[in-house]
Design a protein around this motif. Structure first.
Motif, PDB file in Angstrom:
ATOM      1  N   SER A  45       1.122  -1.051  -0.137  1.00 19.10           N
ATOM      2  CA  SER A  45      -0.222  -0.417   0.024  1.00 19.10           C
ATOM      3  C   SER A  45       0.595   1.561  -0.521  1.00 19.10           C
ATOM      4  O   SER A  45       0.124   2.158  -0.997  1.00 19.10           O
ATOM      5  N   ILE A  46       2.239   1.130   0.658  1.00 20.15           N
ATOM      6  CA  ILE A  46       2.647   2.532   0.341  1.00 20.15           C
ATOM      7  C   ILE A  46       3.582   2.577  -1.063  1.00 20.15           C
ATOM      8  O   ILE A  46       3.170   3.906  -1.130  1.00 20.15           O
ATOM      9  N   ILE A  47       3.744   1.339  -1.614  1.00 22.93           N
ATOM     10  CA  ILE A  47       4.612   1.409  -3.006  1.00 22.93           C
ATOM     11  C   ILE A  47       3.563   1.885  -3.638  1.00 22.93           C
ATOM     12  O   ILE A  47       3.887   2.840  -4.522  1.00 22.93           O
ATOM     13  N   TRP A  48       2.615   1.691  -3.778  1.00 22.29           N
ATOM     14  CA  TRP A  48       1.549   1.838  -4.387  1.00 22.29           C
ATOM     15  C   TRP A  48       0.416   3.662  -4.138  1.00 22.29           C
ATOM     16  O   TRP A  48       0.419   3.566  -5.385  1.00 22.29           O
ATOM     17  N   ASP A  49      -0.043   3.406  -2.915  1.00 24.67           N
ATOM     18  CA  ASP A  49      -0.391   4.622  -2.504  1.00 24.67           C
ATOM     19  C   ASP A  49       0.337   5.668  -2.103  1.00 24.67           C
ATOM     20  O   ASP A  49      -0.558   6.691  -1.356  1.00 24.67           O
ATOM     21  N   ALA A  52       4.597   9.584  -1.297  1.00 23.49           N
ATOM     22  CA  ALA A  52       5.732   9.131  -1.292  1.00 23.49           C
ATOM     23  C   ALA A  52       7.298   9.084  -0.694  1.00 23.49           C
ATOM     24  O   ALA A  52       8.032   8.151  -0.469  1.00 23.49           O
ATOM     25  N   GLU A  53       7.011  10.092   0.561  1.00 19.77           N
ATOM     26  CA  GLU A  53       8.195  10.662   0.897  1.00 19.77           C
ATOM     27  C   GLU A  53       7.965   9.374   2.521  1.00 19.77           C
ATOM     28  O   GLU A  53       9.823   8.611   2.360  1.00 19.77           O
ATOM     29  N   THR A  54       6.762   8.674   2.015  1.00 28.14           N
ATOM     30  CA  THR A  54       7.409   7.019   3.338  1.00 28.14           C
ATOM     31  C   THR A  54       7.628   6.024   2.303  1.00 28.14           C
ATOM     32  O   THR A  54       9.164   5.687   2.496  1.00 28.14           O
ATOM     33  N   LEU A  55       7.694   6.000   1.059  1.00 28.25           N
ATOM     34  CA  LEU A  55       8.493   4.789  -0.254  1.00 28.25           C
ATOM     35  C   LEU A  55       9.269   5.817   0.185  1.00 28.25           C
ATOM     36  O   LEU A  55      10.221   4.394  -0.284  1.00 28.25           O
ATOM     37  N   GLN A  56      10.346   6.521   0.105  1.00 31.21           N
ATOM     38  CA  GLN A  56      11.831   6.904   0.023  1.00 31.21           C
ATOM     39  C   GLN A  56      12.594   6.185   0.830  1.00 31.21           C
ATOM     40  O   GLN A  56      13.501   6.607   0.814  1.00 31.21           O
ATOM     41  N   LEU A  57      11.932   6.925   1.989  1.00 31.26           N
ATOM     42  CA  LEU A  57      12.465   6.194   3.736  1.00 31.26           C
ATOM     43  C   LEU A  57      13.066   4.909   2.862  1.00 31.26           C
ATOM     44  O   LEU A  57      13.516   3.789   2.239  1.00 31.26           O
TER      45      LEU A  57
END
Length: 319
Positions: A45-49, A52-57
């Motif tokens: 759900s982080i990858i798709w939704d 963005a800054e959470t995915l970048q971690l």
């Protein structure tokens, strides 16, 4: 066999990556489900939704990129007849991509790989307080010149070559002040461009030693099998298959230079013409063409790439 399967590293992540594959192919969906189960959370759900800054971690980006690479590979296996054992003379990955490559070649289970990369991301982030370290790209300098720049810039601090990406792209890493000095020195040595990178920690230098120690502990607790195709190691730029050596080199890789230019050159010198970049982005495909004369980079990351990949692997078999 004239093909190698390569796997991207951090920086290739993008919000929504892998979603179309998962929606179109159950084999891809199963990989994302396995990664979510291994981590005990919905990384998908982080990858798709996002956000963005959470995915970048780093702790999320690393397992996320692996998940997309392995999901893509499973689709290539089920839809395009790919086989790592039969088709890949070598597997290789850029930094975290080395873990994806190992999972692809059966050296690590997907679940173990996801957990290792979560540990690796957290450990690398924790090793150096934010703002203390930095990384910079020096463009237009050969590797030896970039190493000399880093040595001159260190002045008692840490400044080391982190990535030798080829085509005159070298990344240096270390203490922020030293890396900033390297920018100035690089310009005097003829760099076309020298710029700080938007990263949260100074990867692949000796400031990462606490993370290397954490990975030594984590890797001691997992089973590594002989990969079905040899892994071209980042720190050696040469193939390895022995599980004990793989474990040792993965620990070294945290603080060592990613020798990507030499790795690609090694594979090309051993007959590899087609380099399949499996997963997010097209960074490695772009580098391959500039490192090895006549090499073909084929990036496969979405449903629209599968047919072309199938044709390209058929060309490998016929050639």
């Amino acid at each position: 066999m004239t093909a190698a399967f390569t796997f991207p590293g951090q920086g290739s992540q993008a919000l929504g990556m892998g979603k179309a594959l998962a929606e179109a192919f159950p084999a891809a969906r199963a990989v994302f489900d396995e990664v979510d189960a291994a981590l005990g959370e919905k990384l998908t759900s982080i990858i798709w939704d996002g956000p963005a800054e959470t995915l970048q971690l780093t702790e999320n980006a690393q397992p996320a990129l692996m998940a997309v690479s392995l999901a893509t590979l499973r689709v290539l296996e089920t839809e395009a007849g790919f086989s790592v054992a039969k088709d890949a003379a070598f597997v290789a990955g850029h930094s975290l991509g080395e873990y994806s490559a190992l999972a692809a070649a059966g050296g690590l289970s997907i679940s173990d790989t996801a957990r290792l990369l979560r540990t690796r991301g957290l450990a690398m982030q924790k090793a150096v307080p934010v703002g203390v370290g930095a990384m910079a790209a020096l463009l237009g300098l050969e590797y030896e010149t970039a190493v000399a720049v880093a040595n001159e810039a260190a002045q008692g601090q840490v400044c080391e070559a982190a990535n030798d990406n080829g085509a005159g792209q070298v990344v240096v890493s270390g203490d922020k002040a030293a890396v900033e000095r390297a920018l100035e020195i690089a310009r005097t040595k003829g760099a076309k461009r020298a710029m700080l990178l938007p990263v949260s920690a100074p990867f692949h230098c000796r400031l990462m030693q606490p993370a290397a120690d954490a990975m030594a502990e984590a890797l001691a607790g997992v089973t590594i099998k002989w990969p079905v195709s040899p892994l071209v190691s980042n720190v050696l730029a040469a193939p390895i298959s022995d599980p004990d050596e793989i474990r040792r080199r993965l620990i070294e890789q945290v603080t060592g230079t990613v020798r990507w230019r030499e790795s690609v050159a090694y594979m090309a010198s051993h007959g590899v013409v087609r380099f399949f970049e499996i997963g997010a982005g097209k960074v490695l495909s772009g580098l391959v063409k500039r490192i090895a004369d006549g090499a073909i980079g084929i990036s496969v990351g979405g449903p629209g790439d599968i047919a072309a990949a199938k044709d390209a692997i058929a060309a490998v078999h016929s050639g």
